[in-house]
Design a protein around this motif. Sequence first.
Motif, mmCIF file in Angstrom:
data_model
loop_
_atom_site.group_PDB
_atom_site.id
_atom_site.type_symbol
_atom_site.label_atom_id
_atom_site.label_comp_id
_atom_site.label_asym_id
_atom_site.label_seq_id
_atom_site.Cartn_x
_atom_site.Cartn_y
_atom_site.Cartn_z
ATOM 1 N N HIS A 26 29.967 1.552 -3.803
ATOM 2 C CA HIS A 26 30.502 0.186 -3.714
ATOM 3 C C HIS A 26 32.022 0.190 -3.854
ATOM 4 O O HIS A 26 32.736 -0.522 -3.139
ATOM 5 C CB HIS A 26 29.897 -0.712 -4.798
ATOM 6 C CG HIS A 26 28.408 -0.703 -4.835
ATOM 7 N ND1 HIS A 26 27.690 -0.563 -5.998
ATOM 8 C CD2 HIS A 26 27.491 -0.779 -3.840
ATOM 9 C CE1 HIS A 26 26.399 -0.588 -5.729
ATOM 10 N NE2 HIS A 26 26.247 -0.717 -4.418
ATOM 11 N N ILE A 27 32.505 1.020 -4.813
ATOM 12 C CA ILE A 27 33.951 1.099 -5.049
ATOM 13 C C ILE A 27 34.668 1.633 -3.812
ATOM 14 O O ILE A 27 35.687 1.085 -3.368
ATOM 15 C CB ILE A 27 34.232 1.992 -6.275
ATOM 16 C CG1 ILE A 27 33.690 1.307 -7.551
ATOM 17 C CG2 ILE A 27 35.722 2.281 -6.419
ATOM 18 C CD1 ILE A 27 33.680 2.207 -8.770
ATOM 19 N N ASP A 28 34.107 2.701 -3.242
ATOM 20 C CA ASP A 28 34.729 3.294 -2.058
ATOM 21 C C ASP A 28 34.712 2.325 -0.880
ATOM 22 O O ASP A 28 35.688 2.210 -0.130
ATOM 23 C CB ASP A 28 34.006 4.596 -1.681
ATOM 24 C CG ASP A 28 34.163 5.668 -2.756
ATOM 25 O OD1 ASP A 28 35.108 5.554 -3.566
ATOM 26 O OD2 ASP A 28 33.346 6.604 -2.787
ATOM 27 N N ALA A 29 33.596 1.607 -0.720
ATOM 28 C CA ALA A 29 33.476 0.682 0.417
ATOM 29 C C ALA A 29 34.380 -0.535 0.255
ATOM 30 O O ALA A 29 34.827 -1.112 1.254
ATOM 31 C CB ALA A 29 32.021 0.238 0.577
ATOM 32 N N SER A 30 34.651 -0.931 -0.983
ATOM 33 C CA SER A 30 35.462 -2.134 -1.229
ATOM 34 C C SER A 30 36.952 -1.839 -1.305
ATOM 35 O O SER A 30 37.762 -2.760 -1.393
ATOM 36 C CB SER A 30 35.026 -2.803 -2.537
ATOM 37 O OG SER A 30 33.661 -3.142 -2.507
ATOM 38 N N GLY A 31 37.309 -0.560 -1.343
ATOM 39 C CA GLY A 31 38.715 -0.208 -1.430
ATOM 40 C C GLY A 31 39.247 -0.106 -2.841
ATOM 41 O O GLY A 31 40.460 -0.167 -3.052
ATOM 42 N N GLY A 32 38.357 0.029 -3.827
ATOM 43 C CA GLY A 32 38.815 0.188 -5.196
ATOM 44 C C GLY A 32 37.965 -0.606 -6.182
ATOM 45 O O GLY A 32 37.154 -1.457 -5.786
ATOM 46 N N ILE A 33 38.164 -0.316 -7.469
ATOM 47 C CA ILE A 33 37.378 -0.985 -8.507
ATOM 48 C C ILE A 33 37.712 -2.469 -8.591
ATOM 49 O O ILE A 33 36.826 -3.323 -8.661
ATOM 50 C CB ILE A 33 37.626 -0.298 -9.866
ATOM 51 C CG1 ILE A 33 37.008 1.100 -9.851
ATOM 52 C CG2 ILE A 33 37.059 -1.130 -11.022
ATOM 53 C CD1 ILE A 33 37.302 1.917 -11.086
ATOM 54 N N GLY A 34 39.000 -2.786 -8.576
ATOM 55 C CA GLY A 34 39.412 -4.190 -8.679
ATOM 56 C C GLY A 34 38.816 -5.063 -7.582
ATOM 57 O O GLY A 34 38.196 -6.092 -7.874
ATOM 58 N N PRO A 35 38.967 -4.670 -6.294
ATOM 59 C CA PRO A 35 38.371 -5.468 -5.217
ATOM 60 C C PRO A 35 36.852 -5.572 -5.330
ATOM 61 O O PRO A 35 36.281 -6.626 -5.014
ATOM 62 C CB PRO A 35 38.785 -4.698 -3.958
ATOM 63 C CG PRO A 35 40.028 -3.976 -4.342
ATOM 64 C CD PRO A 35 39.847 -3.604 -5.772
#
Length: 454
Positions: A26-35
Amino acid sequence: KYAVRTGGGANHRMSLHDMILIKDNHIDASGGIGPAVKRARELYPALPIEVEVRNLEELQQVLAISPPVDRAMLDNMSLEEMRQAVEMAAGRVPLEASGNVTLKRAAAIAATGVDYISVGALTHSVPALDLSMKVATPEKQAARLDPGERVANLRSELGERVVILGHHYQRDEVLAHADFRGDSLKLARDAAQTEAEVIVFCGVHFMAETAAILAKPGQHVLIPDATAGCYLADTANLEAVQAAWDELNGLLGDAAGSQEPEYTPVTYVNSSAALKAFCGEHGGIVCTSGNAERVLRWALGRQPRIFFFPDQHLGRNTARRMGISTEEMLVWDPHYPPEPDAVQRARVVLWLGACNVHQRFRPAQVAAARERWPGVQVIVHPECRAEVVDLADDAGSTAHIISQVEAAPTGSRWAVGTEARLVHRLQRAHPEQQIASLAEVSPFCGTMSQITAG
């Protein structure tokens, strides 16, 4: 889910509908933890959020999110990384250890200070229950006597040739057979005053070592489970302490090694016999939690500095009570030795060790106890963190805690910051008082639990 709860565990969640778990994909697909967290909150604002982190850098990103997430999962981290994560989070976000969790590693993981441990093996690798019928012979039946009966039979055979020692943190079923009950050093002294040939020490290995040191000629010391170690004692070994001593010698003594550094080594009694011998070889001393201040004053009378191991919290709390500021103290991490100028400034060098039971108490628990029970007296062990000791009404050894409760008037309220079995025993012994653990989930000493009546 029900089986986990019945077995004493707690359900992480009931299904995918009641908590969002943000994993690496999920983090990789969203472009980072914050997003990823932002998107999850936009879509499901009412659901709690847990974020899986693969390293300390990702944990730092999670801790920077405001408002904070509900939990951070430490995925397959080493014990050292978990300890660093606990220090980094400092209670701001609950931490959960996950990945490669086994029964063998569980106690060590808990000792890092994480808030939760998730064990997938409880469900995906559960063994089958053996319901087969077996018929026992009379010989096998005799071997299956109740453990209490077996102990009683052996005691009857051996008589005064054996003495059984039980530490305060032992199971009740074990203490029921103890001739003496108390702290480690007191028990060792009590046993040495008897004529018993065999001393059975129900505790952990450093305690049995101490009893063997004090035993009279002809007395033999046994420990029911030789693998029952002590997390605190095991944080320091002779090789590592010797290396630290040599480095201190190079910084403050003679670089050629011909002159001892200006330190007195002090080891807590909760340490190996090898470290006690090390102190003896270098003009040092052994202390207990009850006499630590007296011992440290003696040490400072000999040399201007102290090297204290293995419990940093006992050393820090004692030195602060003596008026030594935290700026004059230094924690020695054998993996990351401090800078030379920091060593030059320190009067007290503390080994990076801690009790896996007492270091789990937190300042927030003191505040919660005072809110729950108006007028409560908070008493803790000096192996607790300094910020907990500062908020408590009193701090002292196990013997001190027991004596204070026993001397208190009817109706007194106590929140006690020490091992759970002792607290529960105080509750039962003093029904005229209100006595509870400082933590809602009382910490047990896992290695003390290894010894059973069977």
